[in-house]
Design a protein around this motif. Structure first.
Motif, PDB file in Angstrom:
ATOM      1  N   MET A   9      10.386  -5.067 -11.353  1.00 49.74           N
ATOM      2  CA  MET A   9       9.406  -4.015 -11.062  1.00 49.74           C
ATOM      3  C   MET A   9       9.891  -3.015 -10.024  1.00 49.74           C
ATOM      4  SD  MET A   9       5.737  -5.878 -11.191  1.00 49.74           S
ATOM      5  CE  MET A   9       5.205  -6.734 -12.665  1.00 49.74           C
ATOM      6  N   ASP A  10      10.437  -3.511  -8.918  1.00 53.24           N
ATOM      7  CA  ASP A  10      10.852  -2.581  -7.864  1.00 53.24           C
ATOM      8  C   ASP A  10      12.080  -1.767  -8.263  1.00 53.24           C
ATOM      9  OD1 ASP A  10       8.761  -3.089  -6.180  1.00 53.24           O
ATOM     10  OD2 ASP A  10       9.898  -4.301  -4.766  1.00 53.24           O
ATOM     11  N   ARG A  11      12.990  -2.348  -9.014  1.00 52.11           N
ATOM     12  CA  ARG A  11      14.172  -1.599  -9.453  1.00 52.11           C
ATOM     13  C   ARG A  11      13.752  -0.418 -10.340  1.00 52.11           C
ATOM     14  NH1 ARG A  11      18.962  -2.159  -8.472  1.00 52.11           N
ATOM     15  NH2 ARG A  11      18.818  -4.308  -7.807  1.00 52.11           N
ATOM     16  N   VAL A  12      12.853  -0.680 -11.265  1.00 51.80           N
ATOM     17  CA  VAL A  12      12.361   0.383 -12.153  1.00 51.80           C
ATOM     18  C   VAL A  12      11.575   1.419 -11.354  1.00 51.80           C
ATOM     19  CG1 VAL A  12      10.807   0.870 -14.098  1.00 51.80           C
ATOM     20  CG2 VAL A  12      12.364  -1.089 -14.199  1.00 51.80           C
TER      21      VAL A  12
ATOM     22  N   LYS B 234       1.336   6.294  -7.169  1.00 50.41           N
ATOM     23  CA  LYS B 234       0.212   7.163  -7.553  1.00 50.41           C
ATOM     24  C   LYS B 234       0.606   8.633  -7.423  1.00 50.41           C
ATOM     25  CE  LYS B 234      -3.432   3.940  -6.289  1.00 50.41           C
ATOM     26  NZ  LYS B 234      -4.379   3.548  -5.253  1.00 50.41           N
ATOM     27  N   GLU B 235       1.213   8.960  -6.305  1.00 50.19           N
ATOM     28  CA  GLU B 235       1.607  10.348  -6.035  1.00 50.19           C
ATOM     29  C   GLU B 235       2.559  10.889  -7.102  1.00 50.19           C
ATOM     30  OE1 GLU B 235       4.569  12.435  -2.842  1.00 50.19           O
ATOM     31  OE2 GLU B 235       3.169  10.940  -2.057  1.00 50.19           O
ATOM     32  N   LYS B 236       3.478  10.063  -7.557  1.00 44.22           N
ATOM     33  CA  LYS B 236       4.503  10.512  -8.512  1.00 44.22           C
ATOM     34  C   LYS B 236       4.136  10.232  -9.962  1.00 44.22           C
ATOM     35  CE  LYS B 236       7.273  11.721  -5.164  1.00 44.22           C
ATOM     36  NZ  LYS B 236       7.602  13.088  -4.865  1.00 44.22           N
ATOM     37  N   GLY B 237       2.965   9.623 -10.208  1.00 42.93           N
ATOM     38  CA  GLY B 237       2.536   9.361 -11.581  1.00 42.93           C
ATOM     39  C   GLY B 237       3.338   8.278 -12.278  1.00 42.93           C
TER      40      GLY B 237
ATOM     41  N   ALA C 135       0.838  -1.211   0.000  1.00 48.15           N
ATOM     42  CA  ALA C 135       0.000   0.000   0.000  1.00 48.15           C
ATOM     43  C   ALA C 135       0.869   1.256   0.000  1.00 48.15           C
ATOM     44  CB  ALA C 135      -0.931  -0.012   1.214  1.00 48.15           C
ATOM     45  N   ARG C 136       1.938   1.244   0.774  1.00 50.62           N
ATOM     46  CA  ARG C 136       2.857   2.388   0.820  1.00 50.62           C
ATOM     47  C   ARG C 136       3.502   2.613  -0.556  1.00 50.62           C
ATOM     48  NH1 ARG C 136       3.934   1.597   5.756  1.00 50.62           N
ATOM     49  NH2 ARG C 136       5.220  -0.243   5.446  1.00 50.62           N
ATOM     50  N   GLU C 137       3.962   1.530  -1.154  1.00 50.47           N
ATOM     51  CA  GLU C 137       4.607   1.604  -2.463  1.00 50.47           C
ATOM     52  C   GLU C 137       3.623   2.103  -3.523  1.00 50.47           C
ATOM     53  OE1 GLU C 137       6.523  -1.990  -4.684  1.00 50.47           O
ATOM     54  OE2 GLU C 137       7.748  -1.553  -2.908  1.00 50.47           O
TER      55      GLU C 137
ATOM     56  N   PHE D 238       4.430   5.377 -14.424  1.00 47.75           N
ATOM     57  CA  PHE D 238       3.853   4.929 -15.698  1.00 47.75           C
ATOM     58  C   PHE D 238       3.369   3.474 -15.689  1.00 47.75           C
ATOM     59  CE2 PHE D 238       8.381   4.151 -15.807  1.00 47.75           C
ATOM     60  CZ  PHE D 238       8.483   2.879 -16.335  1.00 47.75           C
ATOM     61  N   ALA D 239       3.917   2.645 -14.816  1.00 51.52           N
ATOM     62  CA  ALA D 239       3.536   1.231 -14.785  1.00 51.52           C
ATOM     63  C   ALA D 239       2.787   0.866 -13.504  1.00 51.52           C
ATOM     64  CB  ALA D 239       4.774   0.353 -14.945  1.00 51.52           C
ATOM     65  N   LEU D 240       2.076   1.835 -12.962  1.00 50.34           N
ATOM     66  CA  LEU D 240       1.345   1.632 -11.712  1.00 50.34           C
ATOM     67  C   LEU D 240       0.441   0.405 -11.760  1.00 50.34           C
ATOM     68  CD1 LEU D 240       0.179   2.462  -8.919  1.00 50.34           C
ATOM     69  CD2 LEU D 240      -1.398   3.943 -10.164  1.00 50.34           C
ATOM     70  N   HIS D 241      -0.371   0.305 -12.809  1.00 51.44           N
ATOM     71  CA  HIS D 241      -1.357  -0.781 -12.837  1.00 51.44           C
ATOM     72  C   HIS D 241      -0.694  -2.152 -12.925  1.00 51.44           C
ATOM     73  CE1 HIS D 241      -4.623   1.997 -12.750  1.00 51.44           C
ATOM     74  NE2 HIS D 241      -4.117   2.645 -13.784  1.00 51.44           N
TER      75      HIS D 241
END
Length: 126
Positions: A114-117, A59-62, A52-54, A64-67
């Motif tokens: 995912m986390d590195r990007v 979301k806050e920073k926009g 949830a934090r991540e 590009f691969a959020l979903h």
């Protein structure tokens, strides 16, 4: 074996969550037979909060691969919930297998991709 040096991404919030994930994973993995439910619940609750934090940061920073990233978190949490339901009945086998094989493999791959990007994007967005 997962180690702190292997998981550092250079983004403090994520690095702290990942270190906590490892600590709680190791505690659950070390729980004696018949005593896994509590440590696994602590591990699972941390993952929920961590994800949830991540996702909030993404979301806050926009990001590009959020979903895509959020969907991966949701998939993992669905599996975690199924394991918790089994632990509630006293069945530990699936949880122990996940802690020994499933989580380390997934965590290593997730961090490396995912986390590195995500960490690089968040660091550059500041």
């Amino acid at each position: 074996m997962l180690a702190l040096d292997d998981i550092a991404l250079g983004y403090a919030v994520m690095d702290r969550d990942h270190a906590d994930s490892l600590d709680l994973w190791q505690a659950a993995k070390a729980a004696p037979a018949g005593a896994l439910a509590g440590p696994f619940a602590a591990f699972a609750n941390h993952l929920r909060e961590h994800f949830a934090r991540e996702e909030g940061l993404m979301k806050e920073k926009g990001f590009f691969a959020l979903h895509c990233h959020s969907d991966e978190h949701a998939r993992v949490l669905t599996g975690i919930a199924a394991i918790e339901a089994e632990l509630a009945t006293g069945a530990e086998d699936r949880a122990r297998y996940y802690l020994r094989y499933g989580f380390p493999d997934w965590f290593h791959n997730h961090l490396a991709t995912m986390d590195r990007v995500t960490a690089a994007f968040l660091a550059n967005a500041e």
